[in-house]
Design a protein around this motif. Sequence first.
Motif, PDB file in Angstrom:
ATOM      1  N   LYS A  30       0.941  -1.114  -0.012  1.00 62.94           N
ATOM      2  CA  LYS A  30       0.203   0.140  -0.061  1.00 62.94           C
ATOM      3  C   LYS A  30       0.916   1.269  -0.161  1.00 62.94           C
ATOM      4  CE  LYS A  30      -0.136   1.205   4.778  1.00 62.94           C
ATOM      5  NZ  LYS A  30       0.693   1.968   5.151  1.00 62.94           N
ATOM      6  N   HIS A  60      -0.014  -5.889   5.910  1.00 66.14           N
ATOM      7  CA  HIS A  60       0.438  -6.621   6.793  1.00 66.14           C
ATOM      8  C   HIS A  60      -0.256  -6.978   8.138  1.00 66.14           C
ATOM      9  CE1 HIS A  60       1.906  -3.073   8.939  1.00 66.14           C
ATOM     10  NE2 HIS A  60       2.222  -3.820   9.847  1.00 66.14           N
ATOM     11  N   TYR A  61      -1.230  -6.249   8.268  1.00 66.76           N
ATOM     12  CA  TYR A  61      -2.030  -6.667   9.437  1.00 66.76           C
ATOM     13  C   TYR A  61      -2.879  -7.744   9.394  1.00 66.76           C
ATOM     14  CZ  TYR A  61      -1.138  -3.019  12.565  1.00 66.76           C
ATOM     15  OH  TYR A  61      -0.549  -2.279  13.660  1.00 66.76           O
ATOM     16  N   LYS A  63      -0.776 -10.834  11.044  1.00 68.04           N
ATOM     17  CA  LYS A  63      -0.528 -10.887  12.531  1.00 68.04           C
ATOM     18  C   LYS A  63      -1.218 -11.875  13.227  1.00 68.04           C
ATOM     19  CE  LYS A  63       0.464  -5.936  13.060  1.00 68.04           C
ATOM     20  NZ  LYS A  63       1.808  -6.072  13.262  1.00 68.04           N
ATOM     21  N   PHE A  80      -5.426   1.829  17.605  1.00 71.59           N
ATOM     22  CA  PHE A  80      -4.183   1.658  17.016  1.00 71.59           C
ATOM     23  C   PHE A  80      -3.314   2.904  17.671  1.00 71.59           C
ATOM     24  CE2 PHE A  80      -0.792   3.235  14.517  1.00 71.59           C
ATOM     25  CZ  PHE A  80      -0.406   2.329  13.898  1.00 71.59           C
ATOM     26  N   GLU A 127       0.605   4.312  18.435  1.00 72.67           N
ATOM     27  CA  GLU A 127       2.043   4.420  18.549  1.00 72.67           C
ATOM     28  C   GLU A 127       2.730   5.462  19.333  1.00 72.67           C
ATOM     29  OE1 GLU A 127       3.125   2.059  14.037  1.00 72.67           O
ATOM     30  OE2 GLU A 127       3.134   4.425  14.276  1.00 72.67           O
ATOM     31  N   ARG A 152       9.990   9.872   8.172  1.00 70.81           N
ATOM     32  CA  ARG A 152       9.075   9.437   7.279  1.00 70.81           C
ATOM     33  C   ARG A 152       8.104  10.676   7.022  1.00 70.81           C
ATOM     34  NH1 ARG A 152       5.527   5.537   8.498  1.00 70.81           N
ATOM     35  NH2 ARG A 152       5.049   4.397   6.529  1.00 70.81           N
ATOM     36  N   TYR A 194       6.588  10.982   3.178  1.00 74.16           N
ATOM     37  CA  TYR A 194       5.551  10.124   2.797  1.00 74.16           C
ATOM     38  C   TYR A 194       4.229  10.327   3.777  1.00 74.16           C
ATOM     39  CZ  TYR A 194       2.699   6.011   3.673  1.00 74.16           C
ATOM     40  OH  TYR A 194       1.636   5.046   4.104  1.00 74.16           O
ATOM     41  N   ASP A 236      -3.118   6.115   6.004  1.00 73.72           N
ATOM     42  CA  ASP A 236      -1.771   5.359   6.536  1.00 73.72           C
ATOM     43  C   ASP A 236      -2.253   4.025   7.285  1.00 73.72           C
ATOM     44  OD1 ASP A 236       1.073   4.773   6.524  1.00 73.72           O
ATOM     45  OD2 ASP A 236       0.742   5.579   8.610  1.00 73.72           O
ATOM     46  N   VAL A 237      -3.177   4.177   8.101  1.00 69.26           N
ATOM     47  CA  VAL A 237      -3.638   3.000   8.827  1.00 69.26           C
ATOM     48  C   VAL A 237      -4.945   2.621   8.876  1.00 69.26           C
ATOM     49  CG1 VAL A 237      -1.552   2.818   9.972  1.00 69.26           C
ATOM     50  CG2 VAL A 237      -3.411   4.060  10.974  1.00 69.26           C
ATOM     51  N   HIS A 252      -5.258  -1.228   7.125  1.00 68.96           N
ATOM     52  CA  HIS A 252      -5.155  -2.250   8.330  1.00 68.96           C
ATOM     53  C   HIS A 252      -6.389  -2.212   9.314  1.00 68.96           C
ATOM     54  CE1 HIS A 252      -1.196  -1.951   7.054  1.00 68.96           C
ATOM     55  NE2 HIS A 252      -0.641  -0.833   7.748  1.00 68.96           N
ATOM     56  N   LYS A 298      -0.469   8.735  15.974  1.00 70.09           N
ATOM     57  CA  LYS A 298       0.842   8.362  16.196  1.00 70.09           C
ATOM     58  C   LYS A 298       1.775   9.272  17.464  1.00 70.09           C
ATOM     59  CE  LYS A 298       2.322   7.077  11.679  1.00 70.09           C
ATOM     60  NZ  LYS A 298       3.150   5.865  12.052  1.00 70.09           N
ATOM     61  N   ARG A 309       2.591   2.160  22.683  1.00 67.04           N
ATOM     62  CA  ARG A 309       2.363   1.353  21.451  1.00 67.04           C
ATOM     63  C   ARG A 309       1.431   0.207  21.814  1.00 67.04           C
ATOM     64  NH1 ARG A 309       5.268  -3.264  19.304  1.00 67.04           N
ATOM     65  NH2 ARG A 309       4.625  -3.451  16.997  1.00 67.04           N
ATOM     66  N   GLN A 348      -1.293  -6.333  19.441  1.00 60.89           N
ATOM     67  CA  GLN A 348       0.114  -6.214  19.947  1.00 60.89           C
ATOM     68  C   GLN A 348       0.449  -4.919  20.923  1.00 60.89           C
ATOM     69  OE1 GLN A 348       1.743  -5.279  15.893  1.00 60.89           O
ATOM     70  NE2 GLN A 348       1.617  -3.021  16.343  1.00 60.89           N
TER      71      GLN A 348
END
Length: 498
Positions: free
Chosen positions: A166, A196-197, A200, A232, A234, A241, A244, A253-254, A258, A350, A355, A386
């Motif tokens: 993505k 990638h989620y 998990k 979510f 962080e 970054r 981006y 982004d998420v 995700h 973020k 996290r 996580q």
Amino acid sequence: AESIQLSIVVFGASGDLAKKKTYPALYALYSKGFLPADLQIIGYARSSMTDQQLRDRIQAGLPKSSDPDKVSGFLTHCTYMSGSYNGSDGYIQLSSKLEAWEKGKSAQGAAAASGRMTSARFGRLMYLALPPTTYPEVCAGLTEFVKEYGPHAENGLSWFRVIMEKPFGFDLETSEELAQTLGELLSEEHIYRIDHYLGKELVQNLLILRFANSIMGAWWSRHYISNVQITFKEDFGTQGRGGYFDQYGIVRDVIQNHLMQVLALLTMEAPVSMHPDDVRDEKVKVIRCMTPIRPEDCILGQYVAGNGQAGYLEDPTVPKGSKQATYAATKLYIRNERWEGVPFIIKAGKALNERLAVVRVQLKTPPLSIFGDLSNMRNELVIKMQPGEAIYIKMVVKKPGLEIEKEMSELDLTYPERYKDIVIPDAYERLILDCIRGDQQHFVRRDELRAAWAVCTPLLHAIDRGQVPLELYEHGSRGPASVDKWTSDNGYIKTDYV
Ligand code: BG6
């Protein structure tokens, strides 16, 4: 099992994603014996580099505790090739490199079988660890030189698969344009859109948890569930970054990918079977029932300096005066019989205090109580994705002792305690293995992507037009101050629980 001769090409081999995720995942698969002995991993990028320089880069990204023999074994399979992403020169060279290796392997195979015919099987996995703007030209370059594949292809090429990262587009329209362009070059069976989620451990557990336990099915609906939260967090900011991130913001982004994927798995109906398309059919169906997120159901935030850490606008890679959101709390509904009226609250940010990625399914308060007030003692199923994977259900129990007193406790499955000796594989590791095995279940299908963009696009356009106010919050805080009240206004009750 029939063995395969596998070529993996990592495009963008000199970049961050390749170093931090792709190569470490390939190494982990190699060290556990999941990659075939006949293996080559070609790194491809524009910069000029020797094989040795690439190997040093790869090694720097591997866990310090890796077995040195395995690392050097792995690195012997890794080579580097520099070439551009546009034009055809690079692809012609790449193609001849691939063919030369495959021919060599066929010859070795024939020699080993002392002249008898052997059926060589070749797989080519192209991993695009690149910005999506390059996808159309890279796919055009690749497909031109992969003329024939499939079980009966004369050149023995059994499969050709492309993993893409993505963001797939910027909104519904641009995502569709990209899908259209790629669709003209590759068919859906070749495209592995990685989220990638979906790799998990606890996300992969969702369907088993829901559909292999009768205890779950009974209450999994609006009749018992008051609200659902997916959070979510962080504890770090953009960390270089910013270039981006600032183009996309937290929703793209998420949330669009995700967290929407997690939501789909939580709320979909049971699939006909675990066939990848049956599962994805159900995901698409439920995503299409989701209401587009309304701008008034969204709180946006941006972090400023706090707790000794710099603010978003102080990141030199972030454009001056940017109004991009680094935090969003949003709400949507699912218009079907199971979920009508239940608020789904999705929060992502973020530079917060910790996290954490967690799902909270909160049940309604029992209709009457003979034990006094139960209103802030609700049952809650917590799925902690996580860190420290865990599933627990908050329950009201009798406090042990002579008195009849109630308290909150939990039925608890905490992975690091229950599965002490199991090391949970990284998401990328699983997904790359799925791709090698040709299993698309945990990759996002085109219609799924379209449906997920449709949920987020009206909000994104309102944000882009500056119609959603931005609240500031300190780096290391819990996020914008208004969020807690907003969450409780939407039905979430913070339980008396430590
Ligand atoms: C990525 C986002 O897709 O996911 C990042 O681009 C984010 O901004 C990351 O940090 C989170 O992944 P994980 O696996 O660390 O939760």
